[in-house]
Design a protein around this motif. Structure first.
Motif, mmCIF file in Angstrom:
data_model
loop_
_atom_site.group_PDB
_atom_site.id
_atom_site.type_symbol
_atom_site.label_atom_id
_atom_site.label_comp_id
_atom_site.label_asym_id
_atom_site.label_seq_id
_atom_site.Cartn_x
_atom_site.Cartn_y
_atom_site.Cartn_z
ATOM 1 N N GLY A 62 26.511 -5.575 14.993
ATOM 2 C CA GLY A 62 25.574 -6.141 15.968
ATOM 3 C C GLY A 62 24.587 -7.095 15.303
ATOM 4 N N ILE A 65 26.480 -10.236 14.213
ATOM 5 C CA ILE A 65 26.760 -11.099 15.366
ATOM 6 C C ILE A 65 25.496 -11.857 15.767
ATOM 7 C CG2 ILE A 65 27.267 -11.060 17.853
ATOM 8 C CD1 ILE A 65 29.354 -8.845 17.192
ATOM 9 N N LYS A 66 24.361 -11.157 15.817
ATOM 10 C CA LYS A 66 23.095 -11.803 16.189
ATOM 11 C C LYS A 66 22.753 -12.932 15.208
ATOM 12 C CE LYS A 66 19.194 -10.244 15.132
ATOM 13 N NZ LYS A 66 17.930 -9.868 14.673
ATOM 14 N N GLU A 69 25.169 -15.790 15.689
ATOM 15 C CA GLU A 69 24.832 -16.527 16.921
ATOM 16 C C GLU A 69 23.654 -17.462 16.682
ATOM 17 O OE1 GLU A 69 24.208 -13.293 19.658
ATOM 18 O OE2 GLU A 69 26.257 -13.428 20.437
ATOM 19 N N LEU A 111 32.046 -16.042 14.329
ATOM 20 C CA LEU A 111 31.443 -15.294 15.435
ATOM 21 C C LEU A 111 32.530 -14.623 16.279
ATOM 22 C CD1 LEU A 111 28.949 -14.459 17.024
ATOM 23 C CD2 LEU A 111 29.093 -16.642 18.248
ATOM 24 N N LYS A 112 33.595 -15.345 16.575
ATOM 25 C CA LYS A 112 34.709 -14.762 17.343
ATOM 26 C C LYS A 112 35.331 -13.599 16.587
ATOM 27 C CE LYS A 112 35.990 -18.869 19.944
ATOM 28 N NZ LYS A 112 37.003 -19.898 20.167
ATOM 29 N N GLN A 115 33.004 -10.604 16.784
ATOM 30 C CA GLN A 115 33.029 -9.995 18.108
ATOM 31 C C GLN A 115 34.299 -9.165 18.300
ATOM 32 O OE1 GLN A 115 32.407 -13.608 20.330
ATOM 33 N NE2 GLN A 115 30.208 -13.212 20.569
ATOM 34 N N ALA A 118 33.858 -6.003 16.268
ATOM 35 C CA ALA A 118 32.924 -5.101 16.947
ATOM 36 C C ALA A 118 33.619 -4.380 18.096
ATOM 37 C CB ALA A 118 31.712 -5.879 17.460
ATOM 38 N N SER A 119 34.479 -5.085 18.791
ATOM 39 C CA SER A 119 35.226 -4.475 19.882
ATOM 40 C C SER A 119 36.144 -3.368 19.359
ATOM 41 C CB SER A 119 36.041 -5.545 20.607
ATOM 42 O OG SER A 119 36.817 -4.969 21.622
#
Length: 166
Positions: A62, A65-66, A69, A111-112, A115, A118-119
């Motif tokens: 998380g 990712i932040k 981003e 980033l992709k 994500q 993370a999924s």
């Protein structure tokens, strides 16, 4: 990469900095989180069902990712500014512009990937939590059965110890 993109100024968090300084700061945060994430991943290879490690991984992803981003947003703002300057007729170093576009593309791809990771991490944590929940249910059911058996033994002999002989 950001060191090669110079001369473009963006505003981040209210401070006006050169793009290379802003990206350098974000990259530093990303590297620190990535280092910690690598340590957690190494430990998860040894114990992939450790809920504490899975929660740490989810938290670190998380953060990662932040931070990524924020980096993508900063690079997009810089690209928009560079595009605007070119539209206004200002000449921009094409080599620096191409480097900016490459770094933006790289950050978007990262980033992709984060994500997606993370999924997968959330799915693994949910799966382990479900199994742990099932084990807790079985344990609770066993307690109920054992309590019933001990109660039956007590009623027959006055003590559950007579039923529990091996």
């Amino acid at each position: 990469m950001a060191e090669n993109v110079k001369g473009i100024v963006v505003e981040i968090g209210g401070d006006t900095k050169g793009l290379s300084k802003a990206i350098s700061s974000l990259n530093s945060e990303i590297r620190g989180t990535q280092s910690e994430l690598n340590k957690v991943n190494r430990l998860l290879k040894l114990d992939p069902t450790n809920i504490d490690l899975l929660k740490q991984k989810e938290q670190l992803l998380g953060e990662q990712i932040k931070n990524t981003e924020n980096k993508v947003e900063s690079l997009r703002n810089a690209k928009k500014k560079a595009d605007q300057e070119m539209a206004d007729g200002t000449e921009i170093n094409q080599k620096q512009y191409r480097e900016l576009v490459r770094e933006l593309t790289s950050a978007e791809l990262k980033l992709k990937d984060l994500q997606a990771e993370a999924s997968k991490s959330r799915a693994a944590l949910a799966q382990v939590s479900a199994v742990t929940g099932e084990i807790a249910e079985v344990r609770e059911h066993c307690k109920e059965v054992c309590t019933g058996i001990f109660g039956l033994c007590r009623s027959r002999s006055g003590s559950h110890k007579s039923c529990c002989r091996i």
